[in-house]
Scaffold this motif. Structure first.
Motif, short mmCIF file in Angstrom:
data_model
loop_
_atom_site.label_atom_id
_atom_site.label_comp_id
_atom_site.label_asym_id
_atom_site.label_seq_id
_atom_site.Cartn_x
_atom_site.Cartn_y
_atom_site.Cartn_z
N ALA A 295 0.66 -1.28 -0.06
CA ALA A 295 0.07 0.05 0.04
C ALA A 295 1.05 1.17 0.02
O ALA A 295 0.50 2.32 -0.62
CB ALA A 295 -0.95 0.01 1.36
N ARG A 296 2.05 1.22 0.73
CA ARG A 296 2.92 2.46 0.73
C ARG A 296 3.51 2.64 -0.53
O ARG A 296 3.61 3.66 -1.00
CB ARG A 296 4.11 2.14 1.71
N THR A 297 3.84 1.43 -1.38
CA THR A 297 4.38 1.50 -2.57
C THR A 297 3.43 2.43 -3.66
O THR A 297 3.69 3.21 -4.57
CB THR A 297 4.77 0.43 -3.25
N ALA A 298 2.16 1.80 -3.41
CA ALA A 298 1.12 2.31 -4.39
C ALA A 298 0.77 3.76 -4.14
O ALA A 298 0.63 4.59 -5.20
CB ALA A 298 -0.24 1.19 -4.25
N LEU A 299 0.81 4.25 -2.83
CA LEU A 299 0.61 5.66 -2.62
C LEU A 299 1.55 6.34 -2.95
O LEU A 299 1.32 7.48 -3.73
CB LEU A 299 0.37 5.70 -1.00
N LEU A 300 2.96 6.09 -2.82
CA LEU A 300 3.96 6.88 -3.38
C LEU A 300 4.00 6.85 -4.92
O LEU A 300 4.21 7.93 -5.59
CB LEU A 300 5.39 6.22 -2.91
N GLU A 301 3.44 5.84 -5.68
CA GLU A 301 3.58 5.82 -7.09
C GLU A 301 2.29 6.95 -7.48
O GLU A 301 2.73 7.79 -8.42
CB GLU A 301 3.04 4.54 -7.67
N LEU A 302 1.30 7.01 -6.92
CA LEU A 302 0.26 8.00 -6.96
C LEU A 302 0.67 9.39 -6.71
O LEU A 302 0.30 10.39 -7.49
CB LEU A 302 -1.07 7.59 -6.27
#
Length: 536
Positions: free
Chosen positions: A452-459
């Motif tokens: 979830a942290r990786t997906a948030l940083l990508e967004l």
């Protein structure tokens, strides 16, 4: 000789002036053209009428006289054609129009004798080189090693001259002695170059059979070894004499040139034999002595002999292994060519069919099958596609198929593995987005997973990249994926903390809002009265 050879090579590139040749040199190179044109046989026959005997050197001839002499040799050439050929040779510098005046008793006689032609110096030089080239036979030529004794004796006599004896010596006699030394030296160098050129051609051949190799080996071992021994025996004495003569070369040349000299038309001194100018001695010194950065050519000749012996061993190793594998079909092709040359028409056709399997044409109207035979049999070889010849047959002549056919590689398992990995990555991404959606509005109070942290940083990065300029207090950046929208705003004095198993990340002066894409869009439209930027 070297300068003339370079001129002959340069004649093939007259169109390009990249070499920096001047106009005069390019005009001189034009004198070689008559030997390469389609009418070369006529031009050679005409030039031979001017150079065949000594009487032609100072005489001039008309087109009618040239045509008559050619007719005696069996070459039919009318007067007009002969005059055109002679004019072509004049334009290219091989001949010149004679200035001699002729007494004519009629207009017809005047028209026949109005143009007479004579040989030029360049024309004589070029034709002599062409005749030498045409008469060259590619066979072994002995090295004139007997010239070493003459060169040694001549240099010994020249080294015996002192200042007192040199002043009383006849200049013509001294010039004769110097010219003799250089004539012998040129003969030695020329024969050595021809011998090693022939040697390199023979050693590079891969078609020598055992008998040829045996004869060549005997001649090479005996003759080359004797020549190398002659060089080694005379080289120290010749080198010492040349070193002694270095300070006296200018005085020798000056005394030899004090005799009566021939002057050219423009008043300059005519060209003399080699050796009568101090610069000519540099070649003699380089061949027997060398210099500090270059070994002598005589030492190079001995080294080349060692290389020739090594190449001979390579051929011996090839012949020893010839029983196991085929190396060359040169001898077979020569024998076949000899049979064709001696056969009549019927025998030649039969020989052709037997040797190559190519029989007479059969015009058959066969329709080609597009799948099995895309090219019909009636297609000419000139227009048909190129046959795919295996490299072993094309380069080495091997007809057998080596090895086995490789098995077809099956990539289905690898494809299934890659598809499964892709599907697993997409499931992890959807799970991470769903986790972010569950914790919308309270990102700073919950602990997110690494996915979830990786997906948030990508967004987050996509939002800033899409905004394209620094954020201000009244602006926001947004990005969305899979129904989830992330907005980034300036928040002075505040910070956003993201916690996950990978660590703690704090964003100073920024606030991040996460909400379903439809809800964020409706909320932004209600606040601003228009679609566009969403606020969290």
């Amino acid at each position: 000789m070297a300068a003339e050879a370079e001129s002959a090579v340069g004649a093939t590139g007259l169109a390009a002036d990249a070499t920096g040749l001047g106009h005069a040199k390019r005009v001189r190179l034009e004198s070689l053209r008559y030997a390469t044109v389609p009418e070369a046989a006529d031009y050679l026959a005409i030039m031979r009428t001017f150079t065949s005997d000594i009487a032609g050197l100072l005489s001039d001839q008309s087109a009618a006289e040239v045509a008559g002499r050619l007719r005696d040799q069996g070459i039919e050439l009318d007067n007009d054609t002969a005059d055109a050929r002679l004019s072509y040779l004049v334009d290219h510098g091989n001949l010149a129009r004679s200035p001699r005046e002729n007494e004519a008793h009629s207009v017809r006689e005047y028209l026949q004798a109005r143009s007479r032609y004579q040989l030029t110096q360049i024309g004589e030089l070029v034709h002599r080189q062409i005749e030498e080239l045409l008469g060259t036979v590619e066979q072994a030529r002995e090295v004139s090693s007997e010239m070493l004794n003459g060169i040694l004796a001549g240099l010994t006599r020249l080294a015996g001259y002192h200042e007192s004896s040199l002043a009383t010596t006849d200049p013509d006699r001294l010039a004769s002695e110097i010219g003799t030394v250089f004539a012998q030296f040129e003969r030695l160098v020329e024969s050595t170059r021809d011998f090693y050129t022939y040697l390199s051609q023979v050693l590079a051949r891969f078609d020598l059979d055992r008998a040829e190799f045996q004869a060549f080996k005997t001649a090479l071992l005996n003759y080359l070894q004797r020549f190398v021994e002659d060089i080694a025996r005379h080289l120290p004495q010749l080198a010492d004499l040349l070193v002694q003569l270095v300070p006296r070369v200018d005085a020798l040349c000056a005394r030899a040139n004090e005799g009566q000299r021939l002057l050219s038309v423009d008043g300059s001194l005519a060209r003399r034999a080699r050796g009568l100018a101090a610069g000519d001695w540099e070649s003699l010194h380089a061949w027997f002595v060398g210099s500090g950065h270059r070994e002598s050519d005589a030492s190079g000749v001995r080294r080349l002999a060692t290389d020739a012996m090594r190449a001979l061993l390579v051929n011996l190793r090839r012949i020893a292994s010839a029983a196991e594998r085929e190396q060359s079909r040169y001898g077979d092709l020569l024998k076949l060519a000899r049979w064709f040359d001696q056969a009549d028409d019927d025998t030649a056709h039969a020989l052709w069919a037997t040797a190559f399997g190519l029989y007479s044409c059969r015009h058959l109207g066969v329709v080609a099958d597009e799948d099995d035979e895309p090219v019909p049999p009636t297609t000419s070889w000139w227009h048909g596609p190129v046959a795919d010849v295996p490299i072993s047959l094309r380069q080495y002549g091997h007809r057998m198929i080596r090895g086995r056919t490789g098995t077809r590689v099956d990539f289905s398992e690898a494809k299934r593995t890659r598809v499964a990995e892709r599907e697993a990555a997409e499931r992890r991404h959807r799970a991470a987005v769903a986790e972010l959606a569950r914790h919308s509005g309270r990102l700073g109070t919950v602990r997110l997973s690494d996915q979830a942290r990786t997906a948030l940083l990508e967004l987050y990065s996509r939002a800033l990249a899409g905004h394209g300029r620094p954020l201000t207090e009244d602006a926001e950046a947004a990005a969305q994926t899979d129904g989830l929208r992330v907005t980034v705003r300036r928040a002075p004095g505040q910070s956003t903390v993201i916690t996950s198993p990978a660590g703690r990340m704090e964003l100073f002066g920024l606030s991040i809002g996460v909400a379903p894409a439809a809800a964020a869009y409706q909320h932004s439209a209600a606040d601003q009265g228009q679609p566009g930027k969403a606020s969290a």
